[in-house]
Scaffold this motif. Structure first.
Motif, short mmCIF file in Angstrom:
data_model
loop_
_atom_site.label_atom_id
_atom_site.label_comp_id
_atom_site.label_asym_id
_atom_site.label_seq_id
_atom_site.Cartn_x
_atom_site.Cartn_y
_atom_site.Cartn_z
N SER A 293 0.44 -1.02 0.39
CA SER A 293 0.05 0.31 0.58
C SER A 293 0.76 1.59 -0.10
N MET B 182 -15.10 0.68 7.51
CA MET B 182 -14.46 0.74 5.14
C MET B 182 -15.72 0.43 4.80
N ALA C 287 1.33 3.75 -3.20
CA ALA C 287 1.03 5.45 -3.24
C ALA C 287 2.00 6.07 -3.03
N PHE D 255 -10.26 10.19 -5.16
CA PHE D 255 -10.06 10.00 -3.67
C PHE D 255 -10.41 8.30 -3.27
N LEU D 256 -11.23 8.41 -4.42
CA LEU D 256 -12.13 7.23 -3.67
C LEU D 256 -11.34 6.10 -4.63
N ILE E 232 -6.81 0.67 -1.24
CA ILE E 232 -5.61 0.50 -0.41
C ILE E 232 -6.14 -0.73 1.01
N THR E 233 -7.59 0.18 1.18
CA THR E 233 -8.38 -0.40 2.03
C THR E 233 -8.67 -1.92 2.08
N SER F 220 -18.07 4.33 4.70
CA SER F 220 -16.79 4.84 3.96
C SER F 220 -16.97 4.67 2.29
N TYR F 221 -17.90 3.92 1.76
CA TYR F 221 -17.74 3.58 0.68
C TYR F 221 -18.47 3.65 0.09
N TRP G 70 -8.19 5.82 -5.13
CA TRP G 70 -6.80 4.82 -4.70
C TRP G 70 -7.01 5.01 -2.71
N TYR G 71 -7.56 5.09 -2.50
CA TYR G 71 -8.74 5.09 -1.14
C TYR G 71 -8.84 3.50 -1.32
N HIS G 72 -9.60 3.32 -2.43
CA HIS G 72 -10.37 2.24 -2.46
C HIS G 72 -8.92 1.01 -2.62
#
Length: 269
Positions: free
Chosen positions: A40, A243, A44, A142-143, A149-150, A246-247, A145-147
């Motif tokens: 991760s 998680m 990034a 944001f959605l 990684i998490t 937030s999604y 790369w955040y998705h």
């Protein structure tokens, strides 16, 4: 008779699935799941470093590699959805909805054990999606790369504990990705796809998050009942709920901004 033949075909265990050692895979993940943190951080660094590198450079086309990449992930997701989906469908039919949630046999059943592990491991190469965005100088939200990684962190963290609910989580994700990567393949190949298809995919993603949150609530409820049918940890339920919630918020926001807001603007124009 035909239905029976289809069932036998879909539930048939192939040689590569038979040879797969689920206990060894689970043990490896228990010892190495923290490597997902390294992947991760590297991801990034590469994507944001890549954006800086590409800032003053001409974008790459990469259309053919993107078609092949998306097509490969589409095929993988379709096969995974069929293999895991048929297992879950049979659990639902034979044992009911509650058992389909609480079931942990998904991780070591003849048909699904290989695909459960393949699903988790695939979250590393899937990070390559973002490479195309960076090199083609497209907008990185944001959605996205955040998705990535998490999901990577959570799936590696969860697989090692073989918690209840995993069958639903993985099968839903396989199914949504089957549609999503098929759509990406067509778009990359410059094939006209109706706007409604993109809307449908986002709706399926939103429904996946709603169902994921609901599954967490049920796992928690049935754990507290003391019947012993559902097995998870409070830590896992907590992070999974954070998680999925937030999604849900991010995908609803994406749907509104991409389809509702843009439609309103077109009407105003």
């Amino acid at each position: 008779m035909e239905e029976h033949n289809v069932s036998v075909f879909l539930l048939q265990e192939y040689d590569f699935e038979k040879r797969f050692d689920d206990q060894e895979a689970i043990q490896w993940m228990q010892e190495n799941w923290s490597k997902s943190i390294f992947f991760s951080l590297l991801y990034a660094a590469l994507i944001f470093g890549g954006q800086h590198f590409m800032k003053e450079r001409k974008r790459f086309e990469l259309r053919r590699p993107l078609v092949l990449w998306s097509f490969a992930l589409a095929i993988f997701s379709i096969i995974g959805a069929v293999r895991t989906g048929w297992y879950m469908f049979n659990i639902l039919l034979s044992n009911g909805f509650k058992q389909s949630i609480c079931d942990r046999g998904f991780y070591n059943a003849p048909v699904s054990k290989f695909w459960a592990y393949a699903f988790v491991v695939s979250k590393v190469p899937e990070l390559g999606d973002t490479l195309f965005i960076v090199l083609r100088k497209q907008k990185l939200i944001f959605l996205h790369w955040y998705h990535h990684i998490t999901v990577l962190l959570y799936t590696w963290f969860t697989y090692k504990d073989t918690v209840s609910g995993g069958g639903w989580f993985m099968t839903m994700n396989f199914t949504v990705h089957a549609f999503m990567y098929s759509y990406y393949t067509l778009r990359a190949a410059k094939i006209q796809v109706p706007r409604s298809c993109a809307m449908f995919i986002t709706i399926t993603q939103i429904l996946q998050m709603v169902m994921g949150t609901f599954v967490n609530v049920l796992v928690y409820k049935w754990m507290q009942s003391g019947t012993g049918t559902c097995s998870s940890t409070m830590e896992n339920i907590f992070w999974s709920t954070i998680m999925y919630t937030s999604y849900l918020i991010l995908f609803c926001s994406f749907f509104y901004n991409s389809y509702m807001q843009s439609s309103k603007k077109r009407k105003d124009d």
